[in-house]
Write a protein that holds these residues in place. Structure first.
Motif, PDB file in Angstrom:
ATOM      1  N   GLU A 125      28.308  36.757  45.817  1.00  0.00           N
ATOM      2  CA  GLU A 125      29.391  36.082  46.543  1.00  0.00           C
ATOM      3  C   GLU A 125      30.648  35.935  45.691  1.00  0.00           C
ATOM      4  O   GLU A 125      31.758  36.040  46.193  1.00  0.00           O
ATOM      5  CB  GLU A 125      28.940  34.700  47.009  1.00  0.00           C
ATOM      6  N   ILE A 126      30.473  35.672  44.426  1.00  0.00           N
ATOM      7  CA  ILE A 126      31.597  35.411  43.539  1.00  0.00           C
ATOM      8  C   ILE A 126      32.070  36.678  42.825  1.00  0.00           C
ATOM      9  O   ILE A 126      33.253  36.845  42.564  1.00  0.00           O
ATOM     10  CB  ILE A 126      31.228  34.331  42.489  1.00  0.00           C
ATOM     11  N   GLY A 127      31.170  37.581  42.544  1.00  0.00           N
ATOM     12  CA  GLY A 127      31.509  38.791  41.792  1.00  0.00           C
ATOM     13  C   GLY A 127      32.516  39.682  42.501  1.00  0.00           C
ATOM     14  O   GLY A 127      33.438  40.213  41.885  1.00  0.00           O
ATOM     15  N   PHE A 128      32.350  39.866  43.803  1.00  0.00           N
ATOM     16  CA  PHE A 128      33.257  40.739  44.546  1.00  0.00           C
ATOM     17  C   PHE A 128      34.687  40.202  44.546  1.00  0.00           C
ATOM     18  O   PHE A 128      35.617  40.962  44.231  1.00  0.00           O
ATOM     19  CB  PHE A 128      32.757  40.961  45.969  1.00  0.00           C
ATOM     20  N   PRO A 129      34.915  38.925  44.861  1.00  0.00           N
ATOM     21  CA  PRO A 129      36.300  38.423  44.790  1.00  0.00           C
ATOM     22  C   PRO A 129      36.904  38.520  43.386  1.00  0.00           C
ATOM     23  O   PRO A 129      38.092  38.805  43.242  1.00  0.00           O
ATOM     24  CB  PRO A 129      36.183  36.969  45.238  1.00  0.00           C
ATOM     25  N   ILE A 130      36.093  38.310  42.379  1.00  0.00           N
ATOM     26  CA  ILE A 130      36.591  38.425  41.006  1.00  0.00           C
ATOM     27  C   ILE A 130      36.989  39.869  40.724  1.00  0.00           C
ATOM     28  O   ILE A 130      38.041  40.132  40.134  1.00  0.00           O
ATOM     29  CB  ILE A 130      35.543  37.928  39.993  1.00  0.00           C
ATOM     30  N   LEU A 131      36.176  40.819  41.166  1.00  0.00           N
ATOM     31  CA  LEU A 131      36.477  42.231  40.968  1.00  0.00           C
ATOM     32  C   LEU A 131      37.776  42.611  41.675  1.00  0.00           C
ATOM     33  O   LEU A 131      38.627  43.298  41.105  1.00  0.00           O
ATOM     34  CB  LEU A 131      35.325  43.093  41.477  1.00  0.00           C
ATOM     35  N   VAL A 132      37.958  42.152  42.891  1.00  0.00           N
ATOM     36  CA  VAL A 132      39.175  42.436  43.644  1.00  0.00           C
ATOM     37  C   VAL A 132      40.384  41.811  42.946  1.00  0.00           C
ATOM     38  O   VAL A 132      41.438  42.436  42.815  1.00  0.00           O
ATOM     39  CB  VAL A 132      39.057  41.942  45.099  1.00  0.00           C
ATOM     40  N   ALA A 133      40.243  40.585  42.482  1.00  0.00           N
ATOM     41  CA  ALA A 133      41.342  39.906  41.788  1.00  0.00           C
ATOM     42  C   ALA A 133      41.737  40.654  40.509  1.00  0.00           C
ATOM     43  O   ALA A 133      42.923  40.823  40.229  1.00  0.00           O
ATOM     44  CB  ALA A 133      40.955  38.466  41.461  1.00  0.00           C
ATOM     45  N   LEU A 134      40.754  41.111  39.743  1.00  0.00           N
ATOM     46  CA  LEU A 134      41.049  41.858  38.520  1.00  0.00           C
ATOM     47  C   LEU A 134      41.743  43.177  38.837  1.00  0.00           C
ATOM     48  O   LEU A 134      42.679  43.577  38.141  1.00  0.00           O
ATOM     49  CB  LEU A 134      39.768  42.107  37.724  1.00  0.00           C
ATOM     50  N   TYR A 135      41.327  43.843  39.895  1.00  0.00           N
ATOM     51  CA  TYR A 135      41.958  45.098  40.301  1.00  0.00           C
ATOM     52  C   TYR A 135      43.417  44.864  40.688  1.00  0.00           C
ATOM     53  O   TYR A 135      44.306  45.603  40.271  1.00  0.00           O
ATOM     54  CB  TYR A 135      41.185  45.732  41.453  1.00  0.00           C
ATOM     55  N   LEU A 136      43.656  43.817  41.461  1.00  0.00           N
ATOM     56  CA  LEU A 136      45.023  43.516  41.875  1.00  0.00           C
ATOM     57  C   LEU A 136      45.893  43.114  40.689  1.00  0.00           C
ATOM     58  O   LEU A 136      47.065  43.491  40.620  1.00  0.00           O
ATOM     59  CB  LEU A 136      45.024  42.425  42.943  1.00  0.00           C
ATOM     60  N   LEU A 137      45.336  42.365  39.753  1.00  0.00           N
ATOM     61  CA  LEU A 137      46.087  42.003  38.552  1.00  0.00           C
ATOM     62  C   LEU A 137      46.466  43.234  37.748  1.00  0.00           C
ATOM     63  O   LEU A 137      47.567  43.323  37.206  1.00  0.00           O
ATOM     64  CB  LEU A 137      45.283  41.035  37.688  1.00  0.00           C
ATOM     65  N   TYR A 138      45.554  44.196  37.668  1.00  0.00           N
ATOM     66  CA  TYR A 138      45.843  45.439  36.949  1.00  0.00           C
ATOM     67  C   TYR A 138      46.988  46.188  37.618  1.00  0.00           C
ATOM     68  O   TYR A 138      47.900  46.670  36.955  1.00  0.00           O
ATOM     69  CB  TYR A 138      44.592  46.318  36.881  1.00  0.00           C
TER      70      TYR A 138
END
Length: 46
Positions: A10-23
């Protein structure tokens, strides 16, 4: 351990998306910074 896996799912996917967008934002910000640094030189030539 059984309770941890759904939490990561549940938490890993939003974190992954957030890191991608930050990049992606970081690369655009680097481009903007470079353009601002070159701006005085471009103004002098005009």
């Amino acid at each position: 351990m059984e309770q941890l896996l759904p939490f990561i799912g549940e938490i890993g996917f939003p974190i992954l998306v957030a890191l991608y967008l930050l990049y992606r934002i970081e690369t655009r910000i680097d481009t903007i910074i470079q353009m601002i640094k070159n701006l005085p030189e471009r103004i002098k030539h005009k």
